[in-house]
Scaffold this motif. Structure first.
Motif, short mmCIF file in Angstrom:
data_model
loop_
_atom_site.label_atom_id
_atom_site.label_comp_id
_atom_site.label_asym_id
_atom_site.label_seq_id
_atom_site.Cartn_x
_atom_site.Cartn_y
_atom_site.Cartn_z
N LEU A 132 -4.36 1.52 -5.40
CA LEU A 132 -3.94 1.55 -6.80
C LEU A 132 -2.45 1.29 -6.94
CD1 LEU A 132 -5.99 4.59 -8.13
CD2 LEU A 132 -6.39 2.16 -8.57
N LEU A 133 -1.63 1.88 -6.07
CA LEU A 133 -0.19 1.67 -6.13
C LEU A 133 0.19 0.23 -5.85
CD1 LEU A 133 1.17 4.94 -4.50
CD2 LEU A 133 1.34 4.24 -6.90
N GLU A 134 -0.47 -0.41 -4.88
CA GLU A 134 -0.20 -1.82 -4.59
C GLU A 134 -0.52 -2.69 -5.79
OE1 GLU A 134 -2.22 -3.05 -1.06
OE2 GLU A 134 -0.76 -2.09 0.26
N ARG A 135 -1.63 -2.41 -6.44
CA ARG A 135 -2.01 -3.18 -7.62
C ARG A 135 -1.01 -2.96 -8.76
NH1 ARG A 135 -7.07 -5.16 -8.00
NH2 ARG A 135 -8.21 -5.04 -6.05
N PHE A 136 -0.62 -1.72 -8.98
CA PHE A 136 0.32 -1.42 -10.05
C PHE A 136 1.66 -2.09 -9.80
CE2 PHE A 136 3.65 1.24 -11.93
CZ PHE A 136 3.27 1.20 -13.25
N HIS A 137 2.15 -2.03 -8.58
CA HIS A 137 3.45 -2.59 -8.25
C HIS A 137 3.44 -4.11 -8.11
CE1 HIS A 137 5.51 1.18 -8.06
NE2 HIS A 137 4.61 1.67 -7.25
N SER A 138 2.28 -4.73 -8.16
CA SER A 138 2.20 -6.19 -8.06
C SER A 138 2.68 -6.85 -9.36
CB SER A 138 0.77 -6.64 -7.77
OG SER A 138 -0.05 -6.53 -8.92
N GLU A 157 -9.48 7.78 1.44
CA GLU A 157 -8.06 7.98 1.75
C GLU A 157 -7.19 6.77 1.42
OE1 GLU A 157 -10.12 7.15 5.78
OE2 GLU A 157 -10.58 8.25 3.95
N ASP A 158 -7.81 5.61 1.13
CA ASP A 158 -7.05 4.40 0.81
C ASP A 158 -6.93 4.14 -0.70
OD1 ASP A 158 -6.67 3.90 3.50
OD2 ASP A 158 -8.43 2.60 3.65
N ILE A 159 -7.56 4.99 -1.51
CA ILE A 159 -7.58 4.75 -2.96
C ILE A 159 -6.18 4.74 -3.56
CG2 ILE A 159 -8.29 5.71 -5.20
CD1 ILE A 159 -10.89 6.59 -3.81
N LEU A 160 -5.37 5.73 -3.27
CA LEU A 160 -4.03 5.80 -3.85
C LEU A 160 -3.18 4.60 -3.45
CD1 LEU A 160 -2.03 7.29 -5.59
CD2 LEU A 160 -1.37 8.63 -3.60
N THR A 161 -3.22 4.23 -2.17
CA THR A 161 -2.45 3.07 -1.70
C THR A 161 -2.90 1.81 -2.42
OG1 THR A 161 -2.14 4.08 0.46
CG2 THR A 161 -1.83 1.71 0.32
#
Length: 57
Positions: free
Chosen positions: A18-24, A12-16
């Motif tokens: 990935l998004l944190e990494r992308f937005h970094s 359940e934490d995969i999307l969060t």
């Protein structure tokens, strides 16, 4: 999740994660998500396995 962009440990934490990494805006943060031996295809069609992070930044 912390500012170090840890990899998800639960499904359940995969999307969060990935998004944190992308937005970094850090290519190095995204590289940990991919295969440890990536291949980059450059705009001229050549392939390389070296300095991928530097080339993408």
């Amino acid at each position: 999740m912390s500012g170090s962009n840890p990899l998800a440990s639960k499904p359940e934490d995969i999307l969060t994660s990935l998004l944190e990494r992308f937005h970094s805006d850090k290519v190095s943060a995204m590289m940990r998500v991919y295969d440890p031996n990536p291949i980059l295809i450059t705009s001229d069609g050549q392939t390389t396995t070296t300095e991928i992070t530097a080339r993408l930044e």
